[in-house]
Design an enzyme around this catalytic site. Structure first.
Site, PDB file in Angstrom:
ATOM      1  N   GLU A  14       0.821  -1.213   0.000  1.00  0.00           N
ATOM      2  CA  GLU A  14       0.000   0.000   0.000  1.00  0.00           C
ATOM      3  C   GLU A  14       0.858   1.268   0.000  1.00  0.00           C
ATOM      4  O   GLU A  14       0.521   2.259  -0.643  1.00  0.00           O
ATOM      5  CB  GLU A  14      -0.914   0.032   1.238  1.00  0.00           C
ATOM      6  CG  GLU A  14      -2.013  -1.018   1.256  1.00  0.00           C
ATOM      7  CD  GLU A  14      -1.551  -2.339   1.873  1.00  0.00           C
ATOM      8  OE1 GLU A  14      -0.342  -2.650   1.833  1.00  0.00           O
ATOM      9  OE2 GLU A  14      -2.415  -3.064   2.391  1.00  0.00           O
TER      10      GLU A  14
ATOM     11  N   CYS B 211      10.424  -1.983  -4.117  1.00  0.00           N
ATOM     12  CA  CYS B 211      10.355  -3.245  -3.386  1.00  0.00           C
ATOM     13  C   CYS B 211      10.914  -4.361  -4.270  1.00  0.00           C
ATOM     14  O   CYS B 211      10.827  -4.279  -5.488  1.00  0.00           O
ATOM     15  CB  CYS B 211       8.911  -3.579  -3.044  1.00  0.00           C
ATOM     16  SG  CYS B 211       8.127  -2.318  -2.043  1.00  0.00           S
TER      17      CYS B 211
ATOM     18  N   TRP C  38      20.987 -11.898  -3.701  1.00  0.00           N
ATOM     19  CA  TRP C  38      19.668 -11.336  -3.980  1.00  0.00           C
ATOM     20  C   TRP C  38      18.550 -12.349  -3.762  1.00  0.00           C
ATOM     21  O   TRP C  38      17.451 -12.204  -4.277  1.00  0.00           O
ATOM     22  CB  TRP C  38      19.649 -10.725  -5.394  1.00  0.00           C
ATOM     23  CG  TRP C  38      20.481  -9.479  -5.461  1.00  0.00           C
ATOM     24  CD1 TRP C  38      21.008  -8.785  -4.406  1.00  0.00           C
ATOM     25  CD2 TRP C  38      20.898  -8.760  -6.635  1.00  0.00           C
ATOM     26  NE1 TRP C  38      21.714  -7.693  -4.860  1.00  0.00           N
ATOM     27  CE2 TRP C  38      21.672  -7.647  -6.200  1.00  0.00           C
ATOM     28  CE3 TRP C  38      20.692  -8.939  -8.006  1.00  0.00           C
ATOM     29  CZ2 TRP C  38      22.237  -6.735  -7.097  1.00  0.00           C
ATOM     30  CZ3 TRP C  38      21.253  -8.019  -8.890  1.00  0.00           C
ATOM     31  CH2 TRP C  38      22.015  -6.928  -8.448  1.00  0.00           C
TER      32      TRP C  38
ATOM     33  N   GLU D 206      28.317  -7.133  -2.280  1.00  0.00           N
ATOM     34  CA  GLU D 206      27.208  -6.970  -1.335  1.00  0.00           C
ATOM     35  C   GLU D 206      27.190  -8.022  -0.243  1.00  0.00           C
ATOM     36  O   GLU D 206      26.572  -7.840   0.791  1.00  0.00           O
ATOM     37  CB  GLU D 206      25.864  -6.968  -2.084  1.00  0.00           C
ATOM     38  CG  GLU D 206      25.734  -5.768  -2.977  1.00  0.00           C
ATOM     39  CD  GLU D 206      24.340  -5.589  -3.534  1.00  0.00           C
ATOM     40  OE1 GLU D 206      23.391  -6.216  -3.031  1.00  0.00           O
ATOM     41  OE2 GLU D 206      24.209  -4.803  -4.488  1.00  0.00           O
TER      42      GLU D 206
ATOM     43  N   HIS E 159      22.323   5.354 -16.002  1.00  0.00           N
ATOM     44  CA  HIS E 159      21.233   5.707 -15.093  1.00  0.00           C
ATOM     45  C   HIS E 159      20.586   7.032 -15.472  1.00  0.00           C
ATOM     46  O   HIS E 159      19.580   7.423 -14.908  1.00  0.00           O
ATOM     47  CB  HIS E 159      21.738   5.763 -13.651  1.00  0.00           C
ATOM     48  CG  HIS E 159      22.382   4.465 -13.236  1.00  0.00           C
ATOM     49  ND1 HIS E 159      23.712   4.206 -13.463  1.00  0.00           N
ATOM     50  CD2 HIS E 159      21.882   3.353 -12.674  1.00  0.00           C
ATOM     51  CE1 HIS E 159      23.992   2.991 -13.034  1.00  0.00           C
ATOM     52  NE2 HIS E 159      22.894   2.451 -12.548  1.00  0.00           N
TER      53      HIS E 159
ATOM     54  N   CYS F  17      26.541  -0.111 -17.434  1.00  0.00           N
ATOM     55  CA  CYS F  17      25.644  -1.180 -16.964  1.00  0.00           C
ATOM     56  C   CYS F  17      24.674  -1.513 -18.103  1.00  0.00           C
ATOM     57  O   CYS F  17      24.795  -0.966 -19.202  1.00  0.00           O
ATOM     58  CB  CYS F  17      24.901  -0.740 -15.693  1.00  0.00           C
ATOM     59  SG  CYS F  17      24.178  -2.123 -14.765  1.00  0.00           S
TER      60      CYS F  17
HETATM   61  N1  GLN Z   1      23.597  -8.208 -17.849  1.00  0.00           N
HETATM   62  C1  GLN Z   1      22.788  -7.409 -17.020  1.00  0.00           C
HETATM   63  C2  GLN Z   1      22.101  -6.327 -17.840  1.00  0.00           C
HETATM   64  O1  GLN Z   1      22.671  -5.842 -18.738  1.00  0.00           O
HETATM   65  C3  GLN Z   1      23.579  -6.776 -15.922  1.00  0.00           C
HETATM   66  C4  GLN Z   1      22.723  -5.969 -15.003  1.00  0.00           C
HETATM   67  C5  GLN Z   1      23.431  -5.455 -13.775  1.00  0.00           C
HETATM   68  O2  GLN Z   1      24.636  -5.404 -13.720  1.00  0.00           O
HETATM   69  N2  GLN Z   1      22.717  -5.068 -12.769  1.00  0.00           N
HETATM   70  O3  GLN Z   1      20.995  -5.935 -17.569  1.00  0.00           O
HETATM   71 ZN    ZN Z   2      25.706  -3.269 -13.750  1.00  0.00          ZN
END
Ligand code: GLN
Ligand code: ZN
Length: 755
Positions: A16, A515, A560, A604, A693, A725
């Site tokens: 919620e 989440c 994860w 992590e 990002h 990424c």
């Molecule tokens: N191979 C994944 C992607 O390109 C790697 C994602 C990540 O590093 N969080 O989405």
């Molecule tokens: Zn990444």
């Protein structure tokens, strides 16, 4: 004997809070509406704790975004650029957390809360920052709880944890604000103390390596705070690890109670019991706040009895190991888990009942029936053939040193890989391409049984064709298939391996309104059949360029997920690694020449304390090597990590011995290259040349500049060119524009070298 939880998850059983926040941010509901949702959740969770029969209700564990951010607001520590009207309002809170696009202000930094997957906003302090009591939410909530007939136990992030995790602007030493911060806490405790018996001060930082400054700050602060609280007692809450060197500090704090995490810090119990002051209450955190498994009540009772023998009824509290923030809300909402698996689990709501049961059993109430039910569930899980797979155990036991190394060292492999015929500054991407609404729709249709496997496959193939042809047009050197079939890089693999299960509503907060629904590893892990070969070989069939196979690495899958608690994490990781190893070999046999194994979460899993890190890094590196070392010399192994603070672990990353790694670095302007000044990285590396990002399209010039700087540390023969990424959150126009410039940057660098 009191029994309690350290905090309840705030998102709501049906998320919620998330839904309301996002509607508020989209201007679909008013602040009043949002606050109503918040108040309803608080009261619902209080009622739930009361109904479970707990001694208190936790107050102050709720937050619209994050408890560290709330603490900063409470102290009035709003950085000047966000201050606006100078008010610590909800609007200010969200501006700090999410940035202010209209004024071009980026959000405050966010980082992981100790070794959990929860992220908090990092408070900022500067010399000029005034500190004063600026929000009264916790007082108001405490009063409201009293009015409603509850017995509140306010929960605060303690001043030492706050200051230790805050960052000083321009090198400012945050401890200089100690007196000011403690004064605000004292003012607050004086007022709160009039309305409650116990106040919980969360100081998890006591379970980390503390420097001399924070240690002396601690004693000083608690000397003042214990007085300020008046007749109320302070419960010093520690969790996530043992106290070790800080044990004496905690025992001499003057606090009336000390909470220990006996799940992750069980080893400290005897040392604590030996020294515990006569009048200090011990709160025993025996119910795991960070996992989904039922507590073994019989075992917990043995432990609690042992403590009671020492401290007596009055001296013992029974509790959760830490806040239940880190576990899903209610197992009752699980509709898809089979009843056997469900019978092994307890989510936050069920954990409240477990704590109450333990309390009752200790008091001698007749709980035989409930304890027997619990014992049956524990035995059923322990003995289940779904948990124990002898073949997996045998295979793990047979892993030897030879299986942890490639056949030859990097220099030999690099020669064997020359058949790939790559240019200088080879260009590639990290794996995913934009996940369009249509892709998500097709996946949903398929998962809900509304499209046939054949239709689904046809759609995905069409998607792959498009991604491949776009990469060819761009002139990239190493292509990828785009990962359109994956909803999530961990879930995708978990769903295809034995030993994993998935919840329908097992959400936990990652940060703000975000989440996640982690897979649950309940049994021995194995990979019954190939997981990615079909898609990668299809993609390879469309091009002469090398197609990079994409896998998720063992540590990332482990970090994860919710992991079984009846086996060492290192062992679970090794089982996953063997599954990935099989996949690597299948891909290779199918003609795939380059395979990337993502370890986005490699750092992590790092333990909180320095002394434990070496052994983690050792097995984490070993597991990566186990998953890759079956590859021939001529197969090029890549890895990708989303991490920019490399300095501490650079030698472990080198020890992973991937032929090529790609890492996040553009946001810090290649700051990470500092790590390479001190340590010369031996293999090939692609420092991310632009930040995925952000929607901004980088210019070729700025990427050339970054790469030229990088070549100051890494010989250009070993440099790759890639974004930092995966591209799944971006749209196509900005992706094409950015990659076009990236390829151009590589071409211009090659031309410069020729001159
Ligand atoms: N191979 C994944 C992607 O390109 C790697 C994602 C990540 O590093 N969080 O989405
Ligand atoms: Zn990444």
């Amino acid at each position: 004997m009191e029994h309690h939880i350290l905090g309840f998850p705030r998102i709501g059983a049906k998320r919620e809070l998330k839904l309301a926040l996002e509607r508020f941010w989209r201007d679909e509901i008013t602040q009043n509406d949002l606050e109503r949702v918040g108040n309803d959740l608080k009261e619902r969770h209080w009622e739930l704790q009361r109904k479970a029969g707990l001694s208190f209700v936790a107050v102050g564990d709720f937050s619209f975004y994050d408890q560290m951010l709330d603490t900063a607001l409470m102290l009035g520590a709003v950085p000047a650029r966000f201050a606006g009207g100078g008010q610590a309002t909800l609007e200010t809170c969200f501006r700090m957390a999410r940035g202010d696009a209209a004024r071009n202000l980026p959000a405050m930094e966010m980082t992981k809360w100790f070794n959990t997957n929860y992220h908090y906003i990092v408070p900022e302090l500067s010399a000029a920052q005034g500190i004063s009591l600026s929000t009264r939410t916790i007082i108001e909530d405490t009063l409201r709880a009293v009015q409603r007939g509850y017995r509140p136990k306010p929960v605060l992030v303690g001043p030492i944890t706050f200051l230790a995790l805050a960052k000083g602007v321009d090198g400012f030493d945050c401890w200089q604000k100690l007196d000011d911060v403690v004064a605000v806490y004292a003012e607050l405790l004086a007022e709160l103390g009039q309305h409650c018996q116990w106040i919980q001060m969360d100081e998890p930082v006591l379970c980390s390596d503390l420097g001399a400054k924070s240690r002396s700050a601690f004693s000083q602060a608690y000397g003042i705070l214990n007085k300020a609280a008046g007749s109320a007692k302070l419960l010093l809450a520690t969790y996530f690890d043992t106290l070790d060197d800080n044990l004496d500090l905690a025992l001499t704090s003057g606090c009336a109670g000390l909470h220990l995490d006996l799940v992750r810090g069980g080893g400290q119990l005897e040392a604590v019991l030996a020294k515990l002051p006569q009048d200090m209450v011990l709160s025993a955190g025996v119910v795991d706040g960070r996992n989904v498994w039922k507590t073994d009540c019989a075992q917990a009772l043995v432990l609690l009895d042992r403590i009671r023998d020492k401290v007596g009824d009055e001296g013992l509290m029974v509790g959760s190991s830490c806040s239940l923030l880190h576990s899903p809300v209610d197992l009752e909402n699980e509709t898809t888990l089979d009843s056997e698996l469900k019978n092994w689990m307890a989510f936050a709501t069920q954990k409240c009942d477990e704590i109450h049961l333990l309390g009752q059993a200790l008091c001698g109430a007749d709980c035989a029936e409930a304890l027997a039910v619990n014992a049956r569930a524990i035995v059923s899980r322990r003995n289940s053939p779904r948990v124990n797979n002898k073949a997996v155990a045998r295979r793990c036991a047979a892993v030897d040193q030879a299986m942890l190394s490639r056949n030859s060292e990097y220099s030999t492999r690099a020669k064997a890989q020359s058949w790939l015929d790559l240019p200088l500054f080879p260009t590639t991407t990290i794996g995913s391409y934009p996940q369009t609404a249509e892709i998500r729709r097709q996946r949903r249709l398929f998962n809900e049984g509304e499209s046939s496997p054949r239709e689904y496959e046809a759609f995905m193939q069409q998607e792959i064709r498009q991604v491949v042809s776009r990469q060819e047009e761009l002139g990239l050197d190493v292509l990828v298939h785009g990962e359109a079939e994956r909803n999530d890089m961990v879930e995708y693999f978990g769903q295809q391996m034995d030993g994993f299960c998935f919840t329908a509503n097992g959400w936990v907060q990652s940060y703000g309104s975000r989440c996640v629904k982690p897979p649950i590893i309940y049994g021995d892990v194995s990979r019954p059949q190939a997981m990615t070969v079909k898609w990668i070989t299809y993609a390879q069939s469309l091009t002469k360029k090398p197609m990079k196979g994409m896998l998720t690495g063992p540590c990332t899958i482990l970090c994860w997920s919710f992991v079984r608690d009846d086996m060492e994490r290192s062992e679970v990781c090794r089982q996953i690694a063997l599954g990935i190893r099989d996949e690597v070999q299948d891909l290779e046999a199918a003609g795939v020449r380059i395979i990337q194994i993502d370890e986005a979460a490699f750092s992590e899993g790092m333990p909180i304390k320095q002394k434990d890190r070496g052994s983690y890094l050792q097995w984490a590196v070993d597991c990566f090597r186990l998953s890759t070392s079956g590859a021939r010399d001529s197969t090029q192994i890549h890895s990708h990590m989303c991490y920019s603070e490399f300095n501490e672990i650079i030698s472990s990353i080198a020890a992973m011995d991937a032929d090529v790694i790609s890492i996040e670095s553009s946001r810090s302007g290649m700051e990470l290259l500092d790590a390479f000044k001190a340590f010369s990285y031996p293999n090939e590396i692609g420092p991310g040349v632009y930040d995925i990002h952000s929607p901004r399209v980088p210019t070729a010039e700025e990427m050339i500049d970054l790469l030229q700087r990088a070549s100051g540390f890494i010989p250009m023969e070993r440099l790759w060119v890639n974004p930092d990424c995966g591209l799944k959150t971006r749209n196509w126009p900005e992706t094409l524009a950015s990659l076009k410039n990236m390829v151009e940057a590589a071409h211009r660098l090659r031309a410069l070298v020729k001159e």
